[in-house]
Motif scaffolding. Structure first.
Motif, PDB file in Angstrom:
ATOM      1  N   LEU A  61       0.834  -1.207   0.000  1.00 53.95           N
ATOM      2  CA  LEU A  61       0.000   0.000   0.000  1.00 53.95           C
ATOM      3  C   LEU A  61       0.866   1.254   0.000  1.00 53.95           C
ATOM      4  O   LEU A  61       0.584   2.217  -0.714  1.00 53.95           O
ATOM      5  N   GLU A  62       1.941   1.242   0.777  1.00 51.36           N
ATOM      6  CA  GLU A  62       2.833   2.394   0.846  1.00 51.36           C
ATOM      7  C   GLU A  62       3.554   2.642  -0.467  1.00 51.36           C
ATOM      8  O   GLU A  62       3.912   3.780  -0.781  1.00 51.36           O
ATOM      9  N   SER A  63       3.736   1.571  -1.248  1.00 49.10           N
ATOM     10  CA  SER A  63       4.422   1.734  -2.540  1.00 49.10           C
ATOM     11  C   SER A  63       3.463   2.105  -3.664  1.00 49.10           C
ATOM     12  O   SER A  63       3.862   2.213  -4.822  1.00 49.10           O
ATOM     13  N   GLY A  64       2.174   2.285  -3.324  1.00 47.29           N
ATOM     14  CA  GLY A  64       1.209   2.768  -4.318  1.00 47.29           C
ATOM     15  C   GLY A  64       0.359   1.698  -4.969  1.00 47.29           C
ATOM     16  O   GLY A  64      -0.386   1.983  -5.911  1.00 47.29           O
ATOM     17  N   THR A  65       0.406   0.450  -4.500  1.00 51.96           N
ATOM     18  CA  THR A  65      -0.405  -0.626  -5.079  1.00 51.96           C
ATOM     19  C   THR A  65      -1.877  -0.392  -4.764  1.00 51.96           C
ATOM     20  O   THR A  65      -2.226  -0.045  -3.628  1.00 51.96           O
ATOM     21  N   ASP A  66      -2.712  -0.578  -5.765  1.00 49.74           N
ATOM     22  CA  ASP A  66      -4.158  -0.389  -5.594  1.00 49.74           C
ATOM     23  C   ASP A  66      -4.695  -1.343  -4.534  1.00 49.74           C
ATOM     24  O   ASP A  66      -4.332  -2.521  -4.480  1.00 49.74           O
TER      25      ASP A  66
END
Length: 357
Positions: free
Chosen positions: A316-321
């Motif tokens: 989530l922190e790396s931008g994954t939906d």
């Protein structure tokens, strides 16, 4: 219609007259009323504390899970003493027919035996809702967690409502309010340190897979050699929680370690096996994680599930939906996955603290 059969009893007969428009069926030799949810509620409320309601002929069975057969014969073959009450055979049979997961069976059996041993001199079938509440209050006074108390309620409900066929027996049994605890998460640096402090290549692969694929402990133990797809870089998780299959990510670093592990340990069927060739134990996996975390000088208690929480949070922190994370974790609803938004720190970092302005 709702048909009502009962042994002759003046109290029950008087209560039946108070039901909405009761009629007599000569063909079926029973009283009946119109089948509505409201009338069904009235029936259970009317006879609560007066009579047990056996709904086997009225309620349809739930669909049986498509799990592998569960071997709970150990509970049958235990050495027994006369001073302890054991779970009835009908309870064990129903667990087998329902094909509940082994961990669920263990929990239900253990919890139900504690309940019936709390009332050693009373027949199980005669215990009332008040006595069940008394037992739950006993657990509260022992400072048992909400989760523990809910497990106790589920085990008791299973006997009366599923084994004995008495649905809705627990309409008025109060459950503890659900706790909303945030998942514990490790940093990426702590994860790397734990992996680096494992004892051997097998332990390294176990810890790495738990984190890099977001696996539950039971899912890791159920992995077969054929579930590792190094061409598509996926892990195939079969028959997981709620009987769902799914795919998760396979790390390139883990693939390299798995190849070394395979050449050294030569597992036959399961990816991780005990020395006798059987499936590896969950207790051993937990010990591996704890030992590696201790060697890595991590002060917090670390469990295999914390590695799964860390996997989801870091994605989530790396931008994954969020919907992709939901799929990788095998959650039925995004509401379950949304809890990680409360521990992901990338959004917090973007907020300027008013004290620092």
């Amino acid at each position: 219609m709702i048909g009502l059969q009962f042994h002759p009893d003046k109290v029950i007969q008087a209560l039946i007259k108070e039901l909405p428009n009761p009629k007599w069926s000569a063909a079926f030799s029973m009283v009946y009323i119109i089948n509505t949810k409201e009338n069904l509620d009235i029936v259970f409320n009317k006879f609560r504390g007066i009579a047990w309601v056996n709904g086997n002929s009225f309620f349809k069975e739930k669909v049986i899970r498509d799990n592998e057969p569960v071997d709970i014969n150990w509970y049958r073959n235990r050495s027994k003493t006369t001073s302890y009450r054991y779970v009835p055979e009908t309870y064990l049979v129903k667990l087998e027919l329902k094909r509940y997961a082994l961990n669920t069976c263990k929990t239900y059996i253990s919890q139900f035996e504690k309940f019936i041993n709390h009332y050693p001199d009373k027949d199980i079938i005669t215990l009332s809702e008040q006595e069940i509440r008394g037992y739950l209050q006993h657990l509260i006074r022992q400072n048992k967690s909400n989760s523990y108390i809910n497990q106790a309620i589920n085990s008791i409900k299973f006997y009366y409502e599923v084994v004995m066929g008495m649905p809705n027996r627990f309409y008025s049994i109060e459950r503890p309010r659900k706790e909303q605890k945030l998942p514990q998460v490790l940093s990426k640096e702590e994860i790397r340190s734990i992996i680096a402090n494992t004892n051997n290549i097998k332990h390294r692969c176990i810890v790495s897979l738990l984190y890099s694929s977001g696996l539950r402990r039971s899912e890791l133990l159920d992995l077969k050699l054929t579930d590792i797809d190094s061409k598509r870089m996926l892990v195939h998780i079969r028959n997981a929680k709620n009987n769902k299959d799914r795919y998760s990510l396979l790390s390139e670093k883990v693939v390299k370690d798995l190849r070394i592990y395979y050449r050294q340990w030569k597992p036959k069927a399961y990816l991780f096996e005990s020395p006798n060739g059987m499936k590896y134990s969950g207790k051993s996996v937990g010990a591996i994680v704890v030992r590696a975390a201790t060697k890595a000088s991590i002060k917090r208690k670390v469990t295999p599930h914390i590695l799964r929480h860390s996997f989801a949070t870091h994605l989530l922190e790396s931008g994954t939906d969020l919907r992709y994370i939901q799929t990788l974790l095998g959650h039925s609803s995004t509401r379950t996955t949304e809890i990680y938004t409360q521990v992901a720190i990338n959004k917090f970092k973007a907020i300027k603290n008013p004290l620092d302005e």
